[in-house]
Design an enzyme around this catalytic site. Structure first.
Site, PDB file in Angstrom:
ATOM      1  N   PRO A  76       1.042  -1.569  -0.042  1.00 40.98           N
ATOM      2  CG  PRO A  76      -0.132  -0.670   2.148  1.00 40.98           C
ATOM      3  CD  PRO A  76       0.793  -1.695   1.533  1.00 40.98           C
ATOM      4  N   GLY A  77       2.097   1.245   0.261  1.00 40.78           N
ATOM      5  CA  GLY A  77       2.858   2.064  -0.001  1.00 40.78           C
ATOM      6  C   GLY A  77       3.842   2.972   1.155  1.00 40.78           C
ATOM      7  CG  ASP A 105       1.945  -3.555  -5.445  1.00 40.35           C
ATOM      8  OD1 ASP A 105       2.715  -3.396  -5.037  1.00 40.35           O
ATOM      9  OD2 ASP A 105       0.733  -3.921  -6.120  1.00 40.35           O
ATOM     10  CG  ASP A 147       8.709  -5.461   0.929  1.00 38.99           C
ATOM     11  OD1 ASP A 147       8.901  -6.951   1.328  1.00 38.99           O
ATOM     12  OD2 ASP A 147       7.258  -5.070   1.063  1.00 38.99           O
ATOM     13  CE  LYS A 187       8.263 -10.022   1.026  1.00 39.90           C
ATOM     14  NZ  LYS A 187       7.724  -9.106   0.881  1.00 39.90           N
TER      15      LYS A 187
HETATM   16  C1  LIG Z   1       4.355  -6.992   0.700  1.00 46.24           C
HETATM   17  S1  LIG Z   1       3.539  -5.991  -0.259  1.00 46.24           S
HETATM   18  C2  LIG Z   1       4.944  -4.475  -0.425  1.00 46.24           C
HETATM   19  C3  LIG Z   1       4.482  -3.976   0.819  1.00 46.24           C
HETATM   20  C4  LIG Z   1       5.707  -2.733   0.195  1.00 46.24           C
HETATM   21  N1  LIG Z   1       6.898  -2.672   0.174  1.00 46.24           N
HETATM   22  C5  LIG Z   1       4.990  -1.413   1.373  1.00 46.24           C
HETATM   23  O1  LIG Z   1       5.823  -1.233   2.612  1.00 46.24           O
HETATM   24  O2  LIG Z   1       3.498  -0.964   1.915  1.00 46.24           O
HETATM   25  C6  LIG Z   1       4.123  -7.545  -2.248  1.00 46.24           C
HETATM   26  C7  LIG Z   1       3.480  -6.233  -3.415  1.00 46.24           C
HETATM   27  O3  LIG Z   1       4.010  -6.595  -4.400  1.00 46.24           O
HETATM   28  C8  LIG Z   1       2.931  -6.699  -5.151  1.00 46.24           C
HETATM   29  N2  LIG Z   1       3.234  -7.802  -6.276  1.00 46.24           N
HETATM   30  C9  LIG Z   1       3.257  -8.565  -6.558  1.00 46.24           C
HETATM   31  N3  LIG Z   1       3.729  -9.395  -7.456  1.00 46.24           N
HETATM   32  C10 LIG Z   1       3.527  -7.963  -8.608  1.00 46.24           C
HETATM   33  C11 LIG Z   1       4.490  -7.447  -9.751  1.00 46.24           C
HETATM   34  N4  LIG Z   1       4.613  -8.965 -10.625  1.00 46.24           N
HETATM   35  N5  LIG Z   1       3.850  -6.474 -10.495  1.00 46.24           N
HETATM   36  C12 LIG Z   1       3.759  -5.766  -9.589  1.00 46.24           C
HETATM   37  N6  LIG Z   1       3.546  -5.656  -8.730  1.00 46.24           N
HETATM   38  C13 LIG Z   1       3.694  -7.518  -7.849  1.00 46.24           C
HETATM   39  C14 LIG Z   1       1.712  -7.512  -4.818  1.00 46.24           C
HETATM   40  O4  LIG Z   1       0.754  -7.189  -5.128  1.00 46.24           O
HETATM   41  C15 LIG Z   1       2.407  -6.213  -3.462  1.00 46.24           C
HETATM   42  O5  LIG Z   1       0.779  -5.487  -2.752  1.00 46.24           O
END
Ligand SMILES: C[S@@+](CC[C@H](N)C(=O)[O-])C[C@H]1O[C@@H](n2cnc3c(N)ncnc32)[C@H](O)[C@@H]1O
Length: 233
Positions: A76-77, A105, A147, A187
């Site tokens: 979410p950011g 995202d 991430d 990650k």
């Molecule tokens: C753990 S969350 C990230 C949290 C973020 N770092 C924060 O601090 O708000 C992982 C994110 O990776 C995104 N994601 C996974 N595969 C993706 C892709 N192929 N392209 C873009 N985003 C991706 C997911 O939609 C999810 O929102």
């Protein structure tokens, strides 16, 4: 989606239905005791994960004023919030250079002052690369943060492989968007292909290390590779 949000929705749904499993009770108990959850609310971060980046950056100096950052899997950011602060993307401190933050995202990312967001975009899609390049003021970035995490299936080995594949894709992306001597922080969930990813990173970066921040739960397979000094053109 940020795991605490995901769990929050899951829990809320269960509460509405009036039945909680033992696992939910344990999760809720741990969640309520978690100092990072409290700090997330107090410091107005969008997600607990902010503290992972804050900690890694405090120790390893990944971000500094004036740097440009691509934040992959930004929703979410919270990491973008940290990046905006640390690179001075809002120009809040006029005595140091102003940086730039672009977050991407698959999901919607609510607007954040100081960041440019590309929502509902897949990092692995070639069309996304063209859009990224059109949005970067200097053509390339100093730091790629990832991430990213695929939706977990619950099958540990499969989830591990999916995430490794996403990380390997970041190496291709680096060729187009990362400046020489740039940094990639990504990650991964540990498993049999972690070494493969580490090896590829070592081919392309001079310094690669594994980092497990305190804010990353001890029972999680999650760790980060910090790759510095990109050898690319
Ligand atoms: C753990 S969350 C990230 C949290 C973020 N770092 C924060 O601090 O708000 C992982 C994110 O990776 C995104 N994601 C996974 N595969 C993706 C892709 N192929 N392209 C873009 N985003 C991706 C997911 O939609 C999810 O929102």
């Amino acid at each position: 989606m940020c795991r605490s949000l995901q769990r929050g929705r899951f829990h809320a749904a269960a509460a509405v239905l009036g039945r909680k499993t033992g696992a939910e009770h344990r999760w809720l108990e741990r969640h309520l005791k978690d100092p990072f959850v409290k700090a997330t609310k107090q410091q107005n971060y969008r997600c607990r994960s902010a503290f992972k980046l804050l900690e890694m950056d405090d120790k390893l100096r990944i971000l500094r004023p004036g740097l440009s950052v691509l934040d992959c899997g930004a929703a979410p950011g919270a990491w973008s919030q940290v990046a905006v602060e640390r690179v001075n993307a809002l120009g809040a401190d006029p005595t140091v250079p102003t940086g730039f933050v672009l977050g991407i995202d698959l999901q919607h990312i609510s607007p954040l002052a100081g960041a440019v967001f590309l929502s509902e975009a897949d990092v692995a899609d070639p069309a996304t690369l063209r859009t990224i390049l059109s949005l970067l003021p200097a053509g390339k970035v100093d730091v790629i943060l990832s991430d990213m995490a695929p939706n977990p299936t619950g099958i540990r080995e499969l989830d591990h492989q999916k995430l490794i594949k996403l990380c390997l894709g970041l190496l291709d992306l680096s060729q187009s968007v990362l400046k020489p001597k740039g940094t990639l922080l990504c990650k991964f969930w540990d498993g049999q292909d972690s070494r493969l990813l580490q090896g590829r990173l070592k081919e392309q970066f001079q310094d690669v290390r594994t980092v497990k921040p305190q804010a990353s739960r001890k029972d999680s397979a999650e760790s980060y590779y910090l790759a510095r000094l990109y050898k690319g053109k």
